[in-house]
Motif scaffolding. Structure first.
Motif, PDB file in Angstrom:
ATOM      1  N   LEU A 144       8.658  26.902 -30.912  1.00  0.00           N
ATOM      2  CA  LEU A 144       7.242  26.727 -31.230  1.00  0.00           C
ATOM      3  C   LEU A 144       6.350  27.391 -30.197  1.00  0.00           C
ATOM      4  N   SER A 145       6.834  27.518 -28.966  1.00  0.00           N
ATOM      5  CA  SER A 145       6.058  28.204 -27.932  1.00  0.00           C
ATOM      6  C   SER A 145       5.792  29.653 -28.320  1.00  0.00           C
ATOM      7  N   ARG A 165       3.172  29.810 -31.069  1.00  0.00           N
ATOM      8  CA  ARG A 165       1.818  29.624 -30.533  1.00  0.00           C
ATOM      9  C   ARG A 165       1.345  30.877 -29.791  1.00  0.00           C
ATOM     10  N   ALA A 213       0.226  33.187 -32.426  1.00  0.00           N
ATOM     11  CA  ALA A 213      -1.049  32.796 -33.031  1.00  0.00           C
ATOM     12  C   ALA A 213      -2.226  33.058 -32.100  1.00  0.00           C
ATOM     13  N   LYS A 214      -1.984  33.089 -30.802  1.00  0.00           N
ATOM     14  CA  LYS A 214      -3.067  33.330 -29.849  1.00  0.00           C
ATOM     15  C   LYS A 214      -3.389  34.822 -29.809  1.00  0.00           C
ATOM     16  N   THR A 270      -2.852  37.998 -26.141  1.00  0.00           N
ATOM     17  CA  THR A 270      -1.892  37.268 -25.320  1.00  0.00           C
ATOM     18  C   THR A 270      -1.568  38.020 -24.038  1.00  0.00           C
ATOM     19  N   LEU A 324      -2.796  28.411 -23.941  1.00  0.00           N
ATOM     20  CA  LEU A 324      -2.809  29.006 -25.270  1.00  0.00           C
ATOM     21  C   LEU A 324      -4.175  28.883 -25.929  1.00  0.00           C
ATOM     22  N   GLN A 325      -4.910  27.852 -25.596  1.00  0.00           N
ATOM     23  CA  GLN A 325      -6.257  27.693 -26.134  1.00  0.00           C
ATOM     24  C   GLN A 325      -7.176  27.262 -25.000  1.00  0.00           C
ATOM     25  N   PHE A 374      -7.181  28.446 -34.520  1.00  0.00           N
ATOM     26  CA  PHE A 374      -5.891  28.629 -33.845  1.00  0.00           C
ATOM     27  C   PHE A 374      -4.829  27.724 -34.457  1.00  0.00           C
ATOM     28  N   ILE A 375      -5.177  26.476 -34.698  1.00  0.00           N
ATOM     29  CA  ILE A 375      -4.229  25.536 -35.313  1.00  0.00           C
ATOM     30  C   ILE A 375      -3.854  25.997 -36.714  1.00  0.00           C
ATOM     31  N   VAL A 433      -1.274  28.723 -36.497  1.00  0.00           N
ATOM     32  CA  VAL A 433       0.054  28.180 -36.197  1.00  0.00           C
ATOM     33  C   VAL A 433       0.674  27.564 -37.452  1.00  0.00           C
TER      34      VAL A 433
END
Length: 382
Positions: A144-145, A148, A151-152, A155, A166-167, A179-180, A183
């Protein structure tokens, strides 16, 4: 006895050969060559420097051993969770198989071929199939890292500035919500998403069958007569499936693993002058070698072999469910469940050596003699 001893000796030799090849694989040998080349250039150019060896140990080997420890801890937790899941679903199946009091009761006890038992077994097999496919399906992302990070936005720029958040805290609610959403969008596009949804669908059908079992067991309401255990078993299955899901999507520190790999390969080059500085040989050894003191080359090879060995072990143990590493969890959930149920073999009503024989015999004898059921139960030793 000699045949067994010979087989054990051959097996031992095969294990030693496999370990040797695993330790000195192509990647390791290439890193040894690069490290030795760095030492050779440093010797020719008279480059050397003094360095505390603890810096290398603290910066590379200790993080690797930490990751290996955490990876094996996750693997052991996965094994325990899988065992508990198997026990929960078998206990729930036996409850659905033995508790319905239909016209064939008590002859239906222990009968894996009854219609209700087969119906629940099919749902359980479908559930286990989807769980196994979910946790073994490669997602394209390591954890999941990484999702994320994907999604950012910007980076690399943020990481180059030392911003690992990340946020950022100062972002508005709309940016955090977007952002959510990104993801979640990536998660829904992964191959395993459909399997986890289908597994929850099977659990929903099991819940409905639990309610139907209340009437089949001739109880007036749910939870009566010990039927509350069916809801507990269902809750255990959901919790165990989510535990396996968490083990899959949350790994050991994401950047630490790759940073260790980068530092190992960089260290093979920059540590050459250090190995030249601490590598001291006698005059006879230097003359015998012909290329100078062999100690720096030996130390360079030892560094490469040990670091690559730790890196390979950590890499193979990182994901315990993909069934590609030497120590991964090898899962056969549906086959193991089918073996317990023995669905391929007929389940005899009499003489199967189970504890139900006395109950069946007493019930039939009581029916033929017209004896009340309570007396028959006493005769069966209940």
């Amino acid at each position: 006895m000699r045949v067994t001893a010979g087989m054990n000796m051959r097996l031992h030799l095969v294990r030693v050969l496999r370990a040797t090849v695993y330790c000195f694989n192509i990647h390791t040998l290439v890193l040894c060559a690069i490290s030795c080349m760095s030492c050779y250039v440093a010797m020719r150019m008279n480059w050397s420097y003094r360095l505390e060896f603890s810096l290398m140990a603290l910066g590379i080997t200790i993080p690797l051993t930490f990751n290996i420890t955490q990876a094996f801890t996750r693997r052991e937790r996965a094994l325990i969770t899988l065992a508990e899941m198997k026990a929960s679903i078998i206990a729930l199946y036996w409850q659905h198989r033995d508790w319905p009091q239909d016209d064939n009761f008590p002859d239906s006890l222990g009968n894996n071929r009854s219609a209700w038992a087969v119906q629940f077994a099919n749902v359980a097999l479908e559930f286990l199939t989807h769980v196994q496919q979910y946790i073994t399906t490669p997602e394209g992302y390591e954890s999941l890292s990484e999702i994320r990070l994907r999604a950012k936005r910007s980076t690399l720029l943020a990481l180059s500035l030392g911003d690992t958040r990340l946020q950022p805290v100062g972002d508005s609610d709309s940016l955090a919500a977007s952002f959510i959403l990104r993801v979640q969008r990536i998660n829904r596009s992964l191959p395993g998403y459909t399997h986890i949804q289908a597994a929850y669908g099977c659990l929903s059908r099991m819940s409905v069958m639990n309610e139907q079992l209340t009437f089949k067991a001739r109880y007036s309401r749910g939870g009566e007569g010990g039927l509350s255990r069916s809801a507990q078993y269902l809750r255990y299955l959901m919790a165990q499936m989510e535990q396996l899901r968490m083990i899959k999507i949350y790994r050991t520190p994401f950047m630490l693993r790759y940073c260790c790999s980068v530092l190992i390969h960089i260290g093979a080059i920059v540590l050459g002058p250090y190995f030249v500085h601490i590598g001291v040989c006698d005059a006879d050894a230097t003359e015998l070698w012909g290329l100078g003191c062999p100690a720096p080359f030996i130390m360079a090879c030892i560094y490469a072999v040990i670091c690559m060995l730790l890196l390979n072990v950590q890499d193979t143990c990182e994901m315990p469910f993909d069934m590609t590493g030497l120590d991964d969890v090898f899962m056969e959930l549906t086959d193991e469940f089918a073996d317990v149920l023995e669905l391929e073999q007929p389940c005899p009503i009499e003489g199967d050596g189970s504890c139900f024989d006395a109950i069946r015999k007493a019930a039939r004898d009581a029916e033929q003699a017209g004896v009340p059921q309570q007396t028959a139960d006493t005769a069966a030793g209940m």
